[in-house]
Design an enzyme around this catalytic site. Structure first.
Site, PDB file in Angstrom:
ATOM      1  N   TRP A  76      11.295 -41.477 -11.349  1.00  0.00           N
ATOM      2  CA  TRP A  76      10.118 -40.790 -10.784  1.00  0.00           C
ATOM      3  C   TRP A  76       9.679 -41.378  -9.447  1.00  0.00           C
ATOM      4  O   TRP A  76       9.650 -42.605  -9.291  1.00  0.00           O
ATOM      5  CB  TRP A  76       8.970 -40.923 -11.777  1.00  0.00           C
ATOM      6  CG  TRP A  76       7.612 -40.626 -11.210  1.00  0.00           C
ATOM      7  CD1 TRP A  76       6.804 -41.487 -10.514  1.00  0.00           C
ATOM      8  CD2 TRP A  76       6.907 -39.383 -11.272  1.00  0.00           C
ATOM      9  NE1 TRP A  76       5.639 -40.850 -10.152  1.00  0.00           N
ATOM     10  CE2 TRP A  76       5.678 -39.561 -10.605  1.00  0.00           C
ATOM     11  CE3 TRP A  76       7.202 -38.127 -11.839  1.00  0.00           C
ATOM     12  CZ2 TRP A  76       4.735 -38.545 -10.480  1.00  0.00           C
ATOM     13  CZ3 TRP A  76       6.249 -37.121 -11.713  1.00  0.00           C
ATOM     14  CH2 TRP A  76       5.027 -37.332 -11.038  1.00  0.00           C
ATOM     15  N   MET A  77       9.261 -40.506  -8.523  1.00  0.00           N
ATOM     16  CA  MET A  77       8.667 -40.929  -7.245  1.00  0.00           C
ATOM     17  C   MET A  77       7.373 -40.184  -7.005  1.00  0.00           C
ATOM     18  O   MET A  77       7.313 -38.976  -7.209  1.00  0.00           O
ATOM     19  CB  MET A  77       9.649 -40.609  -6.113  1.00  0.00           C
ATOM     20  CG  MET A  77       9.063 -40.514  -4.715  1.00  0.00           C
ATOM     21  SD  MET A  77      10.214 -39.735  -3.538  1.00  0.00           S
ATOM     22  CE  MET A  77      11.216 -41.109  -3.067  1.00  0.00           C
ATOM     23  N   ASP A 134       3.662 -41.071  -4.243  1.00  0.00           N
ATOM     24  CA  ASP A 134       3.253 -41.349  -2.862  1.00  0.00           C
ATOM     25  C   ASP A 134       4.193 -42.225  -2.026  1.00  0.00           C
ATOM     26  O   ASP A 134       4.688 -43.243  -2.504  1.00  0.00           O
ATOM     27  CB  ASP A 134       1.929 -42.130  -2.845  1.00  0.00           C
ATOM     28  CG  ASP A 134       0.892 -41.567  -3.762  1.00  0.00           C
ATOM     29  OD1 ASP A 134       1.120 -40.507  -4.362  1.00  0.00           O
ATOM     30  OD2 ASP A 134      -0.162 -42.203  -3.898  1.00  0.00           O
ATOM     31  N   GLN A 152       5.832 -44.966  -4.691  1.00  0.00           N
ATOM     32  CA  GLN A 152       5.370 -45.122  -6.073  1.00  0.00           C
ATOM     33  C   GLN A 152       6.533 -44.723  -6.970  1.00  0.00           C
ATOM     34  O   GLN A 152       7.087 -43.625  -6.828  1.00  0.00           O
ATOM     35  CB  GLN A 152       4.151 -44.233  -6.315  1.00  0.00           C
ATOM     36  CG  GLN A 152       2.886 -44.736  -5.636  1.00  0.00           C
ATOM     37  CD  GLN A 152       2.335 -45.953  -6.355  1.00  0.00           C
ATOM     38  OE1 GLN A 152       1.684 -45.839  -7.373  1.00  0.00           O
ATOM     39  NE2 GLN A 152       2.586 -47.146  -5.811  1.00  0.00           N
ATOM     40  N   TRP A 201       5.670 -39.982 -14.539  1.00  0.00           N
ATOM     41  CA  TRP A 201       4.813 -41.061 -14.034  1.00  0.00           C
ATOM     42  C   TRP A 201       4.550 -42.079 -15.146  1.00  0.00           C
ATOM     43  O   TRP A 201       4.198 -41.719 -16.258  1.00  0.00           O
ATOM     44  CB  TRP A 201       3.490 -40.459 -13.544  1.00  0.00           C
ATOM     45  CG  TRP A 201       2.628 -41.452 -12.824  1.00  0.00           C
ATOM     46  CD1 TRP A 201       2.586 -41.668 -11.484  1.00  0.00           C
ATOM     47  CD2 TRP A 201       1.688 -42.368 -13.415  1.00  0.00           C
ATOM     48  NE1 TRP A 201       1.683 -42.656 -11.200  1.00  0.00           N
ATOM     49  CE2 TRP A 201       1.127 -43.107 -12.360  1.00  0.00           C
ATOM     50  CE3 TRP A 201       1.281 -42.649 -14.717  1.00  0.00           C
ATOM     51  CZ2 TRP A 201       0.156 -44.094 -12.565  1.00  0.00           C
ATOM     52  CZ3 TRP A 201       0.333 -43.638 -14.922  1.00  0.00           C
ATOM     53  CH2 TRP A 201      -0.217 -44.343 -13.852  1.00  0.00           C
ATOM     54  N   ASP A 219      -5.572 -47.620  -2.753  1.00  0.00           N
ATOM     55  CA  ASP A 219      -4.702 -47.127  -1.687  1.00  0.00           C
ATOM     56  C   ASP A 219      -5.055 -47.704  -0.306  1.00  0.00           C
ATOM     57  O   ASP A 219      -5.339 -46.961   0.642  1.00  0.00           O
ATOM     58  CB  ASP A 219      -4.696 -45.579  -1.648  1.00  0.00           C
ATOM     59  CG  ASP A 219      -4.476 -44.966  -3.026  1.00  0.00           C
ATOM     60  OD1 ASP A 219      -3.841 -45.628  -3.864  1.00  0.00           O
ATOM     61  OD2 ASP A 219      -4.953 -43.836  -3.268  1.00  0.00           O
ATOM     62  N   GLU A 225      -8.230 -39.978  -2.236  1.00  0.00           N
ATOM     63  CA  GLU A 225      -7.116 -40.911  -2.383  1.00  0.00           C
ATOM     64  C   GLU A 225      -6.384 -41.082  -1.052  1.00  0.00           C
ATOM     65  O   GLU A 225      -6.463 -40.241  -0.166  1.00  0.00           O
ATOM     66  CB  GLU A 225      -6.122 -40.384  -3.433  1.00  0.00           C
ATOM     67  CG  GLU A 225      -6.745 -40.162  -4.808  1.00  0.00           C
ATOM     68  CD  GLU A 225      -5.712 -39.807  -5.870  1.00  0.00           C
ATOM     69  OE1 GLU A 225      -5.672 -40.494  -6.904  1.00  0.00           O
ATOM     70  OE2 GLU A 225      -4.941 -38.848  -5.676  1.00  0.00           O
ATOM     71  N   TRP A 263       0.558 -32.511  -7.968  1.00  0.00           N
ATOM     72  CA  TRP A 263       0.303 -33.147  -9.269  1.00  0.00           C
ATOM     73  C   TRP A 263       0.255 -32.132 -10.409  1.00  0.00           C
ATOM     74  O   TRP A 263       0.717 -32.387 -11.509  1.00  0.00           O
ATOM     75  CB  TRP A 263      -1.002 -33.946  -9.244  1.00  0.00           C
ATOM     76  CG  TRP A 263      -0.835 -35.324  -8.696  1.00  0.00           C
ATOM     77  CD1 TRP A 263      -1.355 -35.802  -7.528  1.00  0.00           C
ATOM     78  CD2 TRP A 263      -0.099 -36.412  -9.288  1.00  0.00           C
ATOM     79  NE1 TRP A 263      -0.973 -37.119  -7.354  1.00  0.00           N
ATOM     80  CE2 TRP A 263      -0.215 -37.509  -8.412  1.00  0.00           C
ATOM     81  CE3 TRP A 263       0.650 -36.551 -10.454  1.00  0.00           C
ATOM     82  CZ2 TRP A 263       0.381 -38.747  -8.674  1.00  0.00           C
ATOM     83  CZ3 TRP A 263       1.250 -37.775 -10.729  1.00  0.00           C
ATOM     84  CH2 TRP A 263       1.107 -38.851  -9.840  1.00  0.00           C
TER      85      TRP A 263
HETATM   86  C1  FRU Z   1      -2.079 -40.477  -5.388  1.00  0.00           C
HETATM   87  C2  FRU Z   1      -2.273 -41.592  -6.408  1.00  0.00           C
HETATM   88  C3  FRU Z   1      -2.892 -42.800  -5.725  1.00  0.00           C
HETATM   89  C4  FRU Z   1      -2.442 -43.931  -6.604  1.00  0.00           C
HETATM   90  C5  FRU Z   1      -1.069 -43.480  -7.021  1.00  0.00           C
HETATM   91  C6  FRU Z   1      -0.658 -43.929  -8.397  1.00  0.00           C
HETATM   92  O1  FRU Z   1      -1.063 -39.577  -5.679  1.00  0.00           O
HETATM   93  O2  FRU Z   1      -3.070 -41.138  -7.478  1.00  0.00           O
HETATM   94  O3  FRU Z   1      -4.267 -42.723  -5.558  1.00  0.00           O
HETATM   95  O4  FRU Z   1      -2.421 -45.154  -5.925  1.00  0.00           O
HETATM   96  O5  FRU Z   1      -1.050 -42.080  -6.940  1.00  0.00           O
HETATM   97  O6  FRU Z   1       0.694 -43.697  -8.637  1.00  0.00           O
END
Ligand code: FRU
Length: 498
Positions: free
Chosen positions: A36-37, A39, A55, A63, A168, A223, A305
């Site tokens: 998974w990827m 941000d 991420q 996730w 973030d 975010e 999302w």
């Molecule tokens: C945004 C987010 C960020 C957080 C990350 C977690 O897509 O919700 O705020 O750091 O993803 O994976």
């Protein structure tokens, strides 16, 4: 010292990656090494290369337990994977290494600043999630977490700031060699804000001010903030959660918001205008870096999302980055163009000029799923402007994805309803664009599983992922009325082609 948790992730990704061939991936958009990827993180230039972290959950296409994946590139399009950079392996980040950014220190090390997530059990029962900003230092491959993490915690929050939604950090260097950092936050009602911190050395941080406040205007929690100067303006980009739509500018759900303004007398950010960053379906949490030649380059997570739960359990990878985009400001608007490096990946030019048609038309040599195509439109009859124009791509007898334009309404629409999904998630998005008498310019970039459409040289961008099998590679044009157009089309090379 590399922890066992990180060592396990590195071993796992190295083996599991072998099951994914180049054809299973996008040609030149970054996808996760495996799993998974989300941000983009730590987008930066270090030791002469672009670094892009992300991420990352290597262990499944969903996730979970956030690590940082890592890739490097010299042209922003050919990416080489490096071993995972961060794993949730210390007290302050044991529930995830969330998004963050990178900077080069004067001593030559690369410093990562990220959100450490720690779930704490409360004496009265239940638990509470703390999000705090942490550091790691490295040489471009291996990173060591700072022993005194976290460096920004709930004690530096302004009154009313949430310690559960505080994440973030995006770091930037100031002219005097000190650092600034913007962090996303919200209040008890989850109303978003961006906090600005300052540090002389990167280690010790002080709260400076609330840089911007939502005030109920754009969604809830904000975010992934980014703050930079562009063409004489100050730009603040954030990704609000839970947005309500506003006309054709903002849509429901997670969005991307660009606030353009200037620095006030007291160093405060004075907002002048706002706009969406992307008007399509799949674009979120973008981050920018400054290229050595001065270009401000932005890359976003090419996903949404709300569509993610639809991703099946057996996919070896999920999530892609957008094309890196060059930013500028023109007439008060944020303009985005694919990085010019993409032009070096073009081959097989096909060019048509002054083609006038009605109804449906195909053009010899115009098809494919890795494509860079520019279409310049004008009415075939200026007395009687056409009603609708569309380009249909990723097309065969059963499937198609399209971008259409209605000149009387000034609306461009991306539609992936027929792109193979079996779920009732969002399949269409519309944007109000600038047009004079039915003139419009579209640049369409396709890369196996995605379409990015740049309207009028980057005034508006619509991005969407597609699910259609690669055999659906047709492209056709449709006009209700008489359209005249020029078409320049190239195939784009795969990352492993020379
Ligand atoms: C945004 C987010 C960020 C957080 C990350 C977690 O897509 O919700 O705020 O750091 O993803 O994976």
């Amino acid at each position: 010292m590399i922890s066992q948790v990180l060592r396990d992730a590195r071993k796992y990704e190295e083996t599991a990656q072998k099951a994914i061939t180049q054809e299973m991936r996008p040609g030149f958009h970054l996808s996760p090494r495996v799993g998974w990827m989300n941000d983009p993180n730590g987008f930066s230039v270090y030791k002469g290369e672009y670094h892009l972290f992300y991420q990352y959950n290597p262990y499944s296409s969903h996730w979970d337990t956030m690590h940082w994946g890592h890739a490097v590139s010299s042209d922003l399009l050919h990416w080489r994977y490096l071993p995972a950079a961060l794993a949730p392996d210390t007290t302050s980040d044991r529930d995830g290494c969330f998004s963050g950014s990178a900077v080069t220190l004067p001593d030559g090390r690369q410093m990562l600043i990220y959100t450490g997530v720690e779930k704490i059990s409360l004496p009265e029962g239940g638990d509470c999630v703390l999000q705090r900003q942490c550091l790691a230092f490295g040489d471009g491959t291996d990173y060591e977490k700072y022993g005194k993490n976290p460096v920004i915690d709930e004690n530096s929050l302004p009154e009313g700031g949430s310690k559960n939604d505080f994440r973030d950090p995006k770091i930037f260097e100031r002219a005097d060699g000190s650092y600034g950092c913007v962090v996303g936050n919200c209040d008890g009602e989850r109303d978003g804000s961006v906090l600005l911190f300052g540090s002389p050395d990167g280690y010790t941080w002080k709260f400076e001010r609330v840089l911007a406040k939502n005030g109920g205007r754009f969604g809830k929690m904000w975010e992934c903030p980014d703050f930079f100067e562009l063409d004489g303006k100050q730009v603040l980009i954030v990704s609000p959660q839970e947005m309500l739509p506003q006309g054709f500018e903002y849509h429901n759900g997670n969005g991307t918001l660009c606030l353009i303004g200037h620095c006030g007398a007291d160093g405060e950010f004075v907002e002048e205008r706002n706009q969406s960053v992307d008007y399509g379906i799949d674009f979120y949490a973008p981050q920018t870096t400054l290229a050595p030649d001065g270009r401000r380059i932005m890359i976003g997570w090419m996903q949404n999302w709300d569509t993610c739960p639809v991703n099946g359990p057996n996919q070896p990878w999920f999530g892609q980055m957008s094309l890196p985009r060059e930013l500028s400001i023109k007439d008060g608007r944020l303009i985005q163009k694919p990085v010019r490096e993409l032009e070096d990946m073009r081959k097989n030019e096909v060019r048509y000029e002054n083609i006038t048609f009605t109804d449906v038309m195909k053009l010899e040599g115009v098809k494919g799923r890795k494509v860079d195509m520019e279409v310049t439109l004008r009415p075939g009859d200026t007395e009687n402007i056409y009603h609708k124009f569309a380009v249909r791509f990723a097309q065969n007898e059963n499937y198609q994805t399209s971008i259409s334009f209605r000149p009387y309404e000034g609306i461009v629409k991306v539609d992936r309803k027929f792109s193979g999904t079996r779920r009732a998630v969002i399949h269409q998005r519309r944007s109000l664009v600038r047009t004079e008498g039915g003139r419009l310019k579209l640049r369409i970039i396709l890369d196996r599983f995605s379409a990015e459409i740049f309207v009028n040289d980057g005034e508006h961008v619509l991005t969407a992922t597609m699910y259609t099998g690669q055999e659906a590679d047709g492209i056709s044009f449709f006009a209700d009325g008489k359209v005249t157009m020029d078409v320049v089309k190239y195939d784009l090379m795969d990352a492993d082609e020379k």
